[in-house]
Design a protein around this motif. Structure first.
Motif, PDB file in Angstrom:
ATOM      1  N   LEU A  78       0.834  -1.205   0.000  1.00 55.04           N
ATOM      2  CA  LEU A  78       0.000   0.000   0.000  1.00 55.04           C
ATOM      3  C   LEU A  78       0.865   1.251   0.000  1.00 55.04           C
ATOM      4  CD1 LEU A  78      -2.892   1.035   0.051  1.00 55.04           C
ATOM      5  CD2 LEU A  78      -2.791   1.008   2.545  1.00 55.04           C
ATOM      6  N   ALA A  79       1.927   1.243   0.820  1.00 57.85           N
ATOM      7  CA  ALA A  79       2.796   2.413   0.895  1.00 57.85           C
ATOM      8  C   ALA A  79       3.503   2.672  -0.431  1.00 57.85           C
ATOM      9  CB  ALA A  79       3.823   2.222   2.014  1.00 57.85           C
ATOM     10  N   SER A  80       4.011   1.613  -1.062  1.00 59.58           N
ATOM     11  CA  SER A  80       4.731   1.806  -2.317  1.00 59.58           C
ATOM     12  C   SER A  80       3.794   2.279  -3.426  1.00 59.58           C
ATOM     13  CB  SER A  80       5.444   0.508  -2.724  1.00 59.58           C
ATOM     14  OG  SER A  80       4.527  -0.547  -2.874  1.00 59.58           O
ATOM     15  N   ALA A  81       2.557   1.792  -3.421  1.00 56.98           N
ATOM     16  CA  ALA A  81       1.602   2.240  -4.429  1.00 56.98           C
ATOM     17  C   ALA A  81       1.248   3.710  -4.241  1.00 56.98           C
ATOM     18  CB  ALA A  81       0.335   1.385  -4.377  1.00 56.98           C
ATOM     19  N   MET A  82       0.979   4.097  -2.994  1.00 57.24           N
ATOM     20  CA  MET A  82       0.534   5.463  -2.717  1.00 57.24           C
ATOM     21  C   MET A  82       1.671   6.485  -2.804  1.00 57.24           C
ATOM     22  SD  MET A  82      -2.742   5.513  -2.236  1.00 57.24           S
ATOM     23  CE  MET A  82      -2.707   4.401  -3.647  1.00 57.24           C
ATOM     24  N   LEU A 133       4.933   5.980  -4.242  1.00 51.82           N
ATOM     25  CA  LEU A 133       5.889   5.898  -5.333  1.00 51.82           C
ATOM     26  C   LEU A 133       5.248   5.805  -6.719  1.00 51.82           C
ATOM     27  CD1 LEU A 133       8.361   3.408  -3.628  1.00 51.82           C
ATOM     28  CD2 LEU A 133       8.484   5.898  -3.680  1.00 51.82           C
ATOM     29  N   LEU A 134       3.966   5.433  -6.780  1.00 47.73           N
ATOM     30  CA  LEU A 134       3.294   5.353  -8.073  1.00 47.73           C
ATOM     31  C   LEU A 134       2.218   6.419  -8.243  1.00 47.73           C
ATOM     32  CD1 LEU A 134       2.884   1.487  -8.551  1.00 47.73           C
ATOM     33  CD2 LEU A 134       4.552   3.003  -9.625  1.00 47.73           C
ATOM     34  N   ALA A 135       1.388   6.615  -7.217  1.00 49.81           N
ATOM     35  CA  ALA A 135       0.291   7.580  -7.329  1.00 49.81           C
ATOM     36  C   ALA A 135       0.776   8.993  -7.681  1.00 49.81           C
ATOM     37  CB  ALA A 135      -0.530   7.595  -6.040  1.00 49.81           C
ATOM     38  N   PRO A 136       1.859   9.502  -7.058  1.00 48.61           N
ATOM     39  CA  PRO A 136       2.307  10.854  -7.425  1.00 48.61           C
ATOM     40  C   PRO A 136       2.690  10.982  -8.893  1.00 48.61           C
ATOM     41  CG  PRO A 136       3.304  10.174  -5.347  1.00 48.61           C
ATOM     42  CD  PRO A 136       2.640   8.960  -5.932  1.00 48.61           C
ATOM     43  N   LYS A 137       3.197   9.920  -9.492  1.00 45.42           N
ATOM     44  CA  LYS A 137       3.559   9.982 -10.906  1.00 45.42           C
ATOM     45  C   LYS A 137       2.306  10.044 -11.780  1.00 45.42           C
ATOM     46  CE  LYS A 137       8.009   7.646 -10.320  1.00 45.42           C
ATOM     47  NZ  LYS A 137       8.779   8.878 -10.609  1.00 45.42           N
ATOM     48  N   ALA A 138       1.246   9.333 -11.347  1.00 50.11           N
ATOM     49  CA  ALA A 138      -0.007   9.400 -12.098  1.00 50.11           C
ATOM     50  C   ALA A 138      -0.602  10.801 -12.025  1.00 50.11           C
ATOM     51  CB  ALA A 138      -0.990   8.367 -11.547  1.00 50.11           C
ATOM     52  N   ILE A 139      -0.680  11.350 -10.824  1.00 47.68           N
ATOM     53  CA  ILE A 139      -1.263  12.684 -10.632  1.00 47.68           C
ATOM     54  C   ILE A 139      -0.374  13.757 -11.242  1.00 47.68           C
ATOM     55  CG2 ILE A 139      -2.072  14.336  -8.914  1.00 47.68           C
ATOM     56  CD1 ILE A 139      -3.785  11.810  -9.204  1.00 47.68           C
ATOM     57  N   GLY A 140       0.940  13.572 -11.138  1.00 48.14           N
ATOM     58  CA  GLY A 140       1.872  14.574 -11.657  1.00 48.14           C
ATOM     59  C   GLY A 140       1.825  14.726 -13.162  1.00 48.14           C
ATOM     60  N   GLN A 141       1.582  13.640 -13.880  1.00 42.18           N
ATOM     61  CA  GLN A 141       1.495  13.719 -15.335  1.00 42.18           C
ATOM     62  C   GLN A 141       0.202  14.406 -15.792  1.00 42.18           C
ATOM     63  OE1 GLN A 141       3.768  12.930 -17.567  1.00 42.18           O
ATOM     64  NE2 GLN A 141       5.247  12.108 -16.120  1.00 42.18           N
ATOM     65  N   HIS A 142      -0.914  14.064 -15.130  1.00 44.82           N
ATOM     66  CA  HIS A 142      -2.206  14.701 -15.432  1.00 44.82           C
ATOM     67  C   HIS A 142      -3.144  14.356 -14.282  1.00 44.82           C
ATOM     68  CE1 HIS A 142      -5.965  15.830 -17.306  1.00 44.82           C
ATOM     69  NE2 HIS A 142      -5.298  16.353 -18.347  1.00 44.82           N
ATOM     70  N   ALA A 143      -3.491  15.345 -13.481  1.00 37.84           N
ATOM     71  CA  ALA A 143      -4.195  15.087 -12.221  1.00 37.84           C
ATOM     72  C   ALA A 143      -5.514  14.345 -12.428  1.00 37.84           C
ATOM     73  CB  ALA A 143      -4.440  16.406 -11.483  1.00 37.84           C
ATOM     74  N   GLU A 144      -6.348  14.833 -13.346  1.00 36.66           N
ATOM     75  CA  GLU A 144      -7.666  14.222 -13.501  1.00 36.66           C
ATOM     76  C   GLU A 144      -7.575  12.837 -14.142  1.00 36.66           C
ATOM     77  OE1 GLU A 144      -8.044  18.436 -12.877  1.00 36.66           O
ATOM     78  OE2 GLU A 144      -6.946  17.305 -14.400  1.00 36.66           O
ATOM     79  N   THR A 157      -1.304   1.892 -10.123  1.00 32.14           N
ATOM     80  CA  THR A 157      -1.520   2.267  -8.730  1.00 32.14           C
ATOM     81  C   THR A 157      -2.800   1.644  -8.188  1.00 32.14           C
ATOM     82  OG1 THR A 157      -0.405   4.388  -9.091  1.00 32.14           O
ATOM     83  CG2 THR A 157      -1.799   4.200  -7.132  1.00 32.14           C
ATOM     84  N   GLY A 158      -3.872   1.725  -8.965  1.00 32.69           N
ATOM     85  CA  GLY A 158      -5.156   1.186  -8.520  1.00 32.69           C
ATOM     86  C   GLY A 158      -5.125  -0.315  -8.330  1.00 32.69           C
ATOM     87  N   VAL A 159      -4.526  -1.038  -9.289  1.00 35.86           N
ATOM     88  CA  VAL A 159      -4.452  -2.493  -9.170  1.00 35.86           C
ATOM     89  C   VAL A 159      -3.641  -2.890  -7.948  1.00 35.86           C
ATOM     90  CG1 VAL A 159      -3.556  -4.594 -10.239  1.00 35.86           C
ATOM     91  CG2 VAL A 159      -4.803  -2.930 -11.631  1.00 35.86           C
ATOM     92  N   PHE A 160      -2.470  -2.253  -7.754  1.00 33.29           N
ATOM     93  CA  PHE A 160      -1.625  -2.598  -6.616  1.00 33.29           C
ATOM     94  C   PHE A 160      -2.309  -2.261  -5.291  1.00 33.29           C
ATOM     95  CE2 PHE A 160       2.338  -1.930  -9.425  1.00 33.29           C
ATOM     96  CZ  PHE A 160       2.171  -3.187  -9.958  1.00 33.29           C
ATOM     97  N   THR A 161      -3.072  -1.171  -5.290  1.00 29.14           N
ATOM     98  CA  THR A 161      -3.787  -0.798  -4.070  1.00 29.14           C
ATOM     99  C   THR A 161      -4.836  -1.846  -3.723  1.00 29.14           C
ATOM    100  OG1 THR A 161      -3.458   1.556  -4.508  1.00 29.14           O
ATOM    101  CG2 THR A 161      -5.227   0.963  -2.992  1.00 29.14           C
TER     102      THR A 161
END
Length: 277
Positions: free
Chosen positions: A75-79, A81-92, A217-221
Protein backbone atom coordinates in the motif's frame (compact mmCIF):
# COMPACT_ATOMS: atom_id res chain seq x y z
CA UNK A 1 1.94 -35.70 -22.67
CA UNK A 2 3.28 -34.18 -19.44
CA UNK A 3 1.63 -35.51 -16.29
CA UNK A 4 -0.29 -32.94 -14.20
CA UNK A 5 2.17 -33.31 -11.31
CA UNK A 6 5.08 -32.37 -13.59
CA UNK A 7 3.39 -29.52 -15.43
CA UNK A 8 4.36 -26.76 -12.95
CA UNK A 9 8.00 -27.90 -13.09
CA UNK A 10 8.06 -27.95 -16.89
CA UNK A 11 6.38 -24.54 -17.03
CA UNK A 12 8.90 -23.17 -14.54
CA UNK A 13 11.86 -24.40 -16.57
CA UNK A 14 10.39 -23.05 -19.80
CA UNK A 15 9.74 -19.67 -18.18
CA UNK A 16 13.32 -19.48 -16.89
CA UNK A 17 14.67 -20.10 -20.40
CA UNK A 18 12.36 -17.40 -21.78
CA UNK A 19 13.53 -14.99 -19.06
CA UNK A 20 17.19 -15.48 -19.91
CA UNK A 21 16.42 -14.95 -23.60
CA UNK A 22 14.44 -11.74 -23.09
CA UNK A 23 17.08 -10.31 -20.73
CA UNK A 24 19.64 -10.97 -23.46
CA UNK A 25 17.47 -9.15 -25.98
CA UNK A 26 17.22 -6.22 -23.58
CA UNK A 27 20.99 -5.98 -23.17
CA UNK A 28 21.53 -6.15 -26.93
CA UNK A 29 19.07 -3.27 -27.40
CA UNK A 30 20.52 -0.90 -24.81
CA UNK A 31 17.89 -1.56 -22.13
CA UNK A 32 20.50 -2.13 -19.43
CA UNK A 33 18.72 -0.23 -16.66
CA UNK A 34 15.39 -1.89 -17.42
CA UNK A 35 17.08 -5.29 -17.44
CA UNK A 36 18.59 -4.52 -14.03
CA UNK A 37 15.28 -3.41 -12.50
CA UNK A 38 13.31 -6.39 -13.83
CA UNK A 39 16.03 -8.84 -12.83
CA UNK A 40 15.98 -7.37 -9.32
CA UNK A 41 12.21 -7.80 -9.30
CA UNK A 42 12.70 -11.48 -10.16
CA UNK A 43 15.25 -11.93 -7.38
CA UNK A 44 13.03 -10.09 -4.87
CA UNK A 45 10.08 -12.38 -5.56
CA UNK A 46 12.30 -15.46 -5.46
CA UNK A 47 13.58 -14.32 -2.05
CA UNK A 48 10.00 -14.02 -0.81
CA UNK A 49 9.24 -17.54 -1.98
CA UNK A 50 12.44 -18.86 -0.37
CA UNK A 51 11.57 -17.24 2.97
CA UNK A 52 8.15 -18.88 3.01
CA UNK A 53 9.53 -22.29 1.99
CA UNK A 54 12.30 -22.18 4.59
CA UNK A 55 10.36 -20.55 7.44
CA UNK A 56 7.73 -21.81 9.85
CA UNK A 57 4.64 -19.61 9.62
CA UNK A 58 2.10 -22.05 10.96
CA UNK A 59 0.99 -20.01 13.97
CA UNK A 60 -1.81 -17.43 13.58
CA UNK A 61 0.40 -14.64 14.95
CA UNK A 62 3.15 -15.27 12.40
CA UNK A 63 0.61 -15.48 9.59
CA UNK A 64 -0.91 -12.16 10.61
CA UNK A 65 2.49 -10.47 10.73
CA UNK A 66 3.54 -11.90 7.39
CA UNK A 67 0.41 -10.70 5.60
CA UNK A 68 0.29 -7.40 7.48
CA UNK A 69 3.87 -6.48 6.60
CA UNK A 70 3.24 -7.41 2.97
CA UNK A 71 0.00 -5.44 2.79
CA UNK A 72 1.45 -2.33 4.43
CA UNK A 73 4.52 -2.39 2.17
CA UNK A 74 2.41 -2.77 -0.97
CA UNK A 75 0.00 0.00 0.00
CA UNK A 76 2.80 2.41 0.89
CA UNK A 77 4.73 1.81 -2.32
CA UNK A 78 1.60 2.24 -4.43
CA UNK A 79 0.53 5.46 -2.72
CA UNK A 80 3.96 7.07 -2.29
CA UNK A 81 5.89 5.90 -5.33
CA UNK A 82 3.29 5.35 -8.07
CA UNK A 83 0.29 7.58 -7.33
CA UNK A 84 2.31 10.85 -7.43
CA UNK A 85 3.56 9.98 -10.91
CA UNK A 86 -0.01 9.40 -12.10
CA UNK A 87 -1.26 12.68 -10.63
CA UNK A 88 1.87 14.57 -11.66
CA UNK A 89 1.50 13.72 -15.34
CA UNK A 90 -2.21 14.70 -15.43
CA UNK A 91 -4.19 15.09 -12.22
CA UNK A 92 -7.67 14.22 -13.50
CA UNK A 93 -6.68 11.42 -15.88
CA UNK A 94 -4.35 9.98 -13.25
CA UNK A 95 -7.08 10.12 -10.60
CA UNK A 96 -9.67 8.44 -12.79
CA UNK A 97 -7.13 5.79 -13.83
CA UNK A 98 -6.39 4.97 -10.18
CA UNK A 99 -10.11 4.39 -9.60
CA UNK A 100 -10.41 2.26 -12.73
CA UNK A 101 -7.30 0.28 -11.79
CA UNK A 102 -8.73 -0.47 -8.36
CA UNK A 103 -12.00 -1.67 -9.89
CA UNK A 104 -10.11 -3.75 -12.46
CA UNK A 105 -8.29 -5.47 -9.61
CA UNK A 106 -11.58 -6.06 -7.83
CA UNK A 107 -13.25 -7.38 -10.98
CA UNK A 108 -10.36 -9.71 -11.78
CA UNK A 109 -10.44 -11.10 -8.25
CA UNK A 110 -14.19 -11.68 -8.19
CA UNK A 111 -14.69 -12.94 -11.74
CA UNK A 112 -11.54 -15.02 -11.43
CA UNK A 113 -13.40 -17.36 -9.09
CA UNK A 114 -15.15 -18.76 -12.17
CA UNK A 115 -11.81 -20.28 -13.14
CA UNK A 116 -11.85 -22.51 -10.07
CA UNK A 117 -14.31 -24.77 -11.89
CA UNK A 118 -11.65 -25.83 -14.39
CA UNK A 119 -8.31 -27.60 -14.21
CA UNK A 120 -5.24 -25.50 -15.00
CA UNK A 121 -1.54 -26.39 -15.31
CA UNK A 122 -0.67 -23.85 -12.60
CA UNK A 123 -2.34 -22.77 -9.37
CA UNK A 124 -4.97 -20.04 -9.73
CA UNK A 125 -3.11 -17.82 -7.25
CA UNK A 126 -0.04 -18.16 -9.47
CA UNK A 127 -2.16 -17.14 -12.43
CA UNK A 128 -3.48 -14.09 -10.60
CA UNK A 129 0.03 -13.04 -9.57
CA UNK A 130 1.18 -13.50 -13.15
CA UNK A 131 -1.51 -11.18 -14.47
CA UNK A 132 -0.50 -8.53 -11.94
CA UNK A 133 3.17 -8.96 -12.87
CA UNK A 134 2.42 -8.65 -16.59
CA UNK A 135 0.50 -5.44 -15.91
CA UNK A 136 3.39 -4.04 -13.87
CA UNK A 137 5.95 -5.04 -16.48
CA UNK A 138 3.93 -3.62 -19.33
CA UNK A 139 3.63 -0.32 -17.46
CA UNK A 140 7.39 -0.16 -16.91
CA UNK A 141 8.17 -1.04 -20.51
CA UNK A 142 5.65 1.33 -22.05
CA UNK A 143 6.80 4.23 -19.91
CA UNK A 144 10.47 3.47 -20.53
CA UNK A 145 9.99 4.62 -24.11
CA UNK A 146 8.89 8.03 -22.80
CA UNK A 147 11.26 8.18 -19.83
CA UNK A 148 14.50 6.51 -20.96
CA UNK A 149 16.28 7.90 -17.90
CA UNK A 150 14.70 5.16 -15.78
CA UNK A 151 16.21 5.05 -12.29
CA UNK A 152 16.11 2.54 -9.48
CA UNK A 153 13.66 4.78 -7.64
CA UNK A 154 11.34 4.79 -10.67
CA UNK A 155 11.04 1.03 -10.55
CA UNK A 156 11.00 0.80 -6.78
CA UNK A 157 7.22 1.08 -6.57
CA UNK A 158 6.90 -2.08 -8.65
CA UNK A 159 9.85 -3.95 -7.17
CA UNK A 160 8.59 -3.33 -3.62
CA UNK A 161 5.62 -5.54 -4.45
CA UNK A 162 7.62 -8.55 -5.54
CA UNK A 163 9.06 -9.76 -2.21
CA UNK A 164 5.68 -9.81 -0.41
CA UNK A 165 4.03 -11.21 -3.55
CA UNK A 166 6.52 -14.08 -3.50
CA UNK A 167 5.93 -14.77 0.17
CA UNK A 168 2.15 -14.68 0.07
CA UNK A 169 1.98 -16.51 -3.25
CA UNK A 170 4.15 -19.29 -1.88
CA UNK A 171 1.93 -19.50 1.20
CA UNK A 172 -1.16 -20.01 -0.95
CA UNK A 173 0.50 -22.57 -3.21
CA UNK A 174 2.06 -24.55 -0.35
CA UNK A 175 -1.23 -24.57 1.57
CA UNK A 176 -2.81 -26.22 -1.48
CA UNK A 177 -0.11 -28.90 -1.54
CA UNK A 178 1.46 -27.71 -4.80
CA UNK A 179 5.04 -27.00 -5.80
CA UNK A 180 6.31 -23.44 -5.40
CA UNK A 181 8.47 -23.84 -8.55
CA UNK A 182 5.54 -22.54 -10.59
CA UNK A 183 6.03 -19.10 -9.00
CA UNK A 184 8.91 -18.64 -11.43
CA UNK A 185 6.17 -17.60 -13.87
CA UNK A 186 4.96 -14.44 -12.06
CA UNK A 187 8.53 -13.69 -10.93
CA UNK A 188 9.72 -13.60 -14.54
CA UNK A 189 6.57 -12.01 -15.97
CA UNK A 190 7.71 -8.44 -15.20
CA UNK A 191 10.74 -8.78 -17.46
CA UNK A 192 8.87 -10.80 -20.07
CA UNK A 193 6.36 -7.96 -20.43
CA UNK A 194 8.57 -4.92 -19.79
CA UNK A 195 11.43 -5.45 -22.23
CA UNK A 196 9.33 -6.22 -25.35
CA UNK A 197 7.00 -3.32 -24.49
CA UNK A 198 9.94 -0.92 -24.22
CA UNK A 199 11.06 -1.93 -27.72
CA UNK A 200 7.65 -1.85 -29.40
CA UNK A 201 5.81 1.14 -27.90
CA UNK A 202 6.71 4.68 -29.04
CA UNK A 203 7.01 7.63 -26.62
CA UNK A 204 3.69 8.54 -25.00
CA UNK A 205 1.98 11.80 -24.12
CA UNK A 206 1.66 12.94 -20.52
CA UNK A 207 -2.01 11.96 -20.37
CA UNK A 208 -1.34 8.41 -21.53
CA UNK A 209 1.53 8.10 -19.06
CA UNK A 210 -0.81 9.27 -16.30
CA UNK A 211 -3.31 6.59 -17.30
CA UNK A 212 -0.70 3.82 -17.14
CA UNK A 213 0.66 4.99 -13.77
CA UNK A 214 -2.88 5.35 -12.42
CA UNK A 215 -4.02 1.91 -13.54
CA UNK A 216 -0.96 0.32 -11.93
CA UNK A 217 -1.52 2.27 -8.73
CA UNK A 218 -5.16 1.19 -8.52
CA UNK A 219 -4.45 -2.49 -9.17
CA UNK A 220 -1.62 -2.60 -6.62
CA UNK A 221 -3.79 -0.80 -4.07
CA UNK A 222 -6.53 -3.39 -4.46
CA UNK A 223 -4.03 -6.22 -3.97
CA UNK A 224 -2.65 -4.53 -0.84
CA UNK A 225 -6.07 -3.97 0.71
CA UNK A 226 -7.20 -7.47 -0.24
CA UNK A 227 -4.23 -8.82 1.73
CA UNK A 228 -5.00 -6.92 4.95
CA UNK A 229 -4.98 -9.55 7.74
CA UNK A 230 -8.39 -10.29 9.20
CA UNK A 231 -9.41 -12.38 12.16
CA UNK A 232 -12.10 -14.81 10.99
CA UNK A 233 -14.17 -17.28 12.95
CA UNK A 234 -14.81 -19.48 9.92
CA UNK A 235 -12.95 -20.62 6.81
CA UNK A 236 -9.34 -19.37 6.62
CA UNK A 237 -9.65 -19.33 2.83
CA UNK A 238 -12.22 -16.52 3.01
CA UNK A 239 -9.51 -13.92 2.44
CA UNK A 240 -5.85 -13.68 1.45
CA UNK A 241 -4.81 -12.52 4.89
CA UNK A 242 -7.44 -14.29 6.95
CA UNK A 243 -6.66 -16.49 9.94
CA UNK A 244 -9.08 -18.48 12.07
CA UNK A 245 -9.18 -17.27 15.64
CA UNK A 246 -11.58 -17.06 18.55
CA UNK A 247 -13.70 -13.92 19.02
CA UNK A 248 -11.63 -12.83 22.05
CA UNK A 249 -8.23 -13.09 20.32
CA UNK A 250 -7.60 -9.36 20.57
CA UNK A 251 -3.84 -9.82 20.49
CA UNK A 252 -4.11 -11.03 16.89
CA UNK A 253 -6.03 -7.91 15.95
CA UNK A 254 -3.34 -5.82 17.64
CA UNK A 255 -0.71 -7.72 15.67
CA UNK A 256 -2.65 -7.14 12.45
CA UNK A 257 -2.70 -3.38 12.96
CA UNK A 258 0.94 -3.19 14.08
CA UNK A 259 2.20 -5.33 11.20
CA UNK A 260 0.60 -3.15 8.52
CA UNK A 261 2.10 -0.03 10.10
CA UNK A 262 5.53 -1.66 10.26
CA UNK A 263 5.21 -2.68 6.60
CA UNK A 264 4.46 0.91 5.61
CA UNK A 265 7.31 2.22 7.76
CA UNK A 266 9.72 -0.22 6.12
CA UNK A 267 8.94 1.17 2.66
CA UNK A 268 9.28 4.75 3.91
CA UNK A 269 12.67 3.89 5.39
CA UNK A 270 13.85 2.27 2.15
CA UNK A 271 12.66 5.28 0.20
CA UNK A 272 14.77 7.55 2.39
CA UNK A 273 17.72 5.19 2.07
CA UNK A 274 17.72 5.33 -1.74
CA UNK A 275 17.65 9.12 -1.81
CA UNK A 276 14.01 10.05 -1.34
CA UNK A 277 14.98 12.90 1.00
Amino acid sequence: MTSPSRQPFVIGIGTTIALVAVLGVGLLNDRTTLVGVTLFAFVAMAAGVALRVAGDFGSPTRTVWAYGLSSGAMLASAMALLAPKAIGQHAEIGGFAIAVGYLVGYAAHEIGHHATHRDWPIDLVTGELTLHAVAAGAMMGVLYGSLPGLTALFGFGVVAHKFPAGFTGASAVIDRGQSSIQLVVPAAAVALAAIPASLLVPPLSGGVQAAFFGLSTGVFTHVAIDMLPECKSGDPESGHGAVVCSPDADRLRHAAVASTLFGTAAIAGLWVAVGGL
